[in-house]
Design an enzyme around this catalytic site. Sequence first.
Site, PDB file in Angstrom:
ATOM      1  CG  ASP A 154      -2.080   0.943   1.106  1.00  0.00           C
ATOM      2  OD1 ASP A 154      -2.395   1.375  -0.025  1.00  0.00           O
ATOM      3  OD2 ASP A 154      -2.675   1.275   2.156  1.00  0.00           O
TER       4      ASP A 154
ATOM      5  CG  ASN B  80      -7.846  -1.934  -5.149  1.00  0.00           C
ATOM      6  OD1 ASN B  80      -6.925  -2.728  -4.946  1.00  0.00           O
ATOM      7  ND2 ASN B  80      -8.138  -0.979  -4.269  1.00  0.00           N
TER       8      ASN B  80
ATOM      9  NE  ARG C 258      -2.741  -1.452   4.620  1.00  0.00           N
ATOM     10  CZ  ARG C 258      -3.997  -1.476   4.246  1.00  0.00           C
ATOM     11  NH1 ARG C 258      -4.821  -2.367   4.761  1.00  0.00           N
ATOM     12  NH2 ARG C 258      -4.461  -0.613   3.352  1.00  0.00           N
TER      13      ARG C 258
HETATM   14  C1  IPE Z   1      -5.419  -2.771  -0.175  1.00  0.00           C
HETATM   15  O1  IPE Z   1      -5.085  -1.431  -0.286  1.00  0.00           O
HETATM   16  C2  IPE Z   1      -5.417  -3.418  -1.526  1.00  0.00           C
HETATM   17  C3  IPE Z   1      -4.115  -3.569  -2.153  1.00  0.00           C
HETATM   18  C4  IPE Z   1      -2.959  -3.208  -1.652  1.00  0.00           C
HETATM   19  C5  IPE Z   1      -4.131  -4.215  -3.442  1.00  0.00           C
HETATM   20  P1  IPE Z   1      -6.192  -0.291  -0.439  1.00  0.00           P
HETATM   21  O2  IPE Z   1      -5.467   0.985  -0.549  1.00  0.00           O
HETATM   22  O3  IPE Z   1      -7.140  -0.637  -1.522  1.00  0.00           O
HETATM   23  O4  IPE Z   1      -6.979  -0.395   0.957  1.00  0.00           O
HETATM   24  P2  IPE Z   1      -7.728   0.712   1.800  1.00  0.00           P
HETATM   25  O5  IPE Z   1      -8.667   1.408   0.852  1.00  0.00           O
HETATM   26  O6  IPE Z   1      -6.685   1.630   2.333  1.00  0.00           O
HETATM   27  O7  IPE Z   1      -8.417  -0.049   2.889  1.00  0.00           O
HETATM   28  C1  IPE Z   2      -1.605   0.276  -3.348  1.00  0.00           C
HETATM   29  O1  IPE Z   2      -1.372   1.645  -3.336  1.00  0.00           O
HETATM   30  C2  IPE Z   2      -1.771  -0.285  -4.733  1.00  0.00           C
HETATM   31  C3  IPE Z   2      -3.144  -0.720  -5.048  1.00  0.00           C
HETATM   32  C4  IPE Z   2      -4.164  -0.702  -4.228  1.00  0.00           C
HETATM   33  C5  IPE Z   2      -3.363  -1.218  -6.397  1.00  0.00           C
HETATM   34  P1  IPE Z   2      -2.566   2.678  -3.313  1.00  0.00           P
HETATM   35  O2  IPE Z   2      -2.933   3.030  -4.713  1.00  0.00           O
HETATM   36  O3  IPE Z   2      -3.697   2.188  -2.476  1.00  0.00           O
HETATM   37  O4  IPE Z   2      -1.860   3.914  -2.611  1.00  0.00           O
HETATM   38  P2  IPE Z   2      -2.483   4.911  -1.553  1.00  0.00           P
HETATM   39  O5  IPE Z   2      -3.059   4.096  -0.445  1.00  0.00           O
HETATM   40  O6  IPE Z   2      -3.540   5.690  -2.276  1.00  0.00           O
HETATM   41  O7  IPE Z   2      -1.340   5.748  -1.116  1.00  0.00           O
HETATM   42 MG    MG Z   3      -4.131   2.382  -0.490  1.00  0.00          MG
END
Ligand code: IPE
Ligand code: IPE
Ligand code: MG
Length: 248
Positions: A28, A76, A196
């Site tokens: 993340d 997502n 995480r």
């Molecule tokens: C979890 O991250 C999903 C992945 C890393 C693929 P998200 O960014 O989607 O999760 P939330 O929205 O912070 O819970």
């Molecule tokens: C994780 O990074 C990658 C995916 C969920 C595909 P994010 O895109 O959720 O990054 P933040 O949480 O917005 O920083």
């Molecule tokens: Mg995220």
Amino acid sequence: MKYKEPSSDYRSGLDPSRLPKHVAIIMDGNGRWARQRSLERIEGHRRGVEVVEDIVAACRRADIPYLTLYAFSTENWQRPQSEVQGIMSLLAAFLAKKQEELKENGIRLRTIGETHMLPESVLMALENALEHTRSGTDMTLTLALSYGGRAEIAGAARRIAGDVAVGKVAADVIDEAFFSRYLYTHDMPDPDLMIRTSGEMRISNFLLWQLAYTELYITDTLWPDFGEDEFLEIIRDFQSRERRFGGV
Ligand code: IPE
Ligand code: IPE
Ligand code: MG
């Protein structure tokens, strides 16, 4: 390219008899990394793919047999279409570019999730990479793609109910071990360690069943800034923990 053999001090501080068998990672923070640099979110995902490459190699070098990466959740799909498309093209490119290297290093690719939801271009790259790497026996790299823990559990319940309805299964044999056989992860051990990145204190629908007794490690580092040194530091921290599984 074959990954470099670890130098003798590579694993210094790592206890080879207490390595985790299975590490799972919620990757993340790509968006925040990009925002900090006034870049488009997709640039964070692009850098994130490079870190995936480094961590796969680190895991293989450390002799950890299972690595599971949360790459795209069922939730997502709600992101803006342009971001989803960008992630999908990065994924297809990653698979095409890396399949040979995975094979050379004895790494078998697999996926968990509702992969039928993925666009055709990704599905094709995925099928090629799965086929190309199927003989790998040193490490299993699992990509969670269009994955959701609740959907996985509901799907298992649905299939068990179907088997009960046609008389293939008797309801009273359904215990935890039986149930696990209907999950995507039926042929792998539960994660010993779940990492995480980017500080969020939540599971976000990842491996809900499998994480029951997993050790958790949450780092503030954003995924694009994560790397092998911190990965090994976390493995060392894991090795210092006492796991009790509800015992004393
Ligand atoms: C979890 O991250 C999903 C992945 C890393 C693929 P998200 O960014 O989607 O999760 P939330 O929205 O912070 O819970
Ligand atoms: C994780 O990074 C990658 C995916 C969920 C595909 P994010 O895109 O959720 O990054 P933040 O949480 O917005 O920083
Ligand atoms: Mg995220």
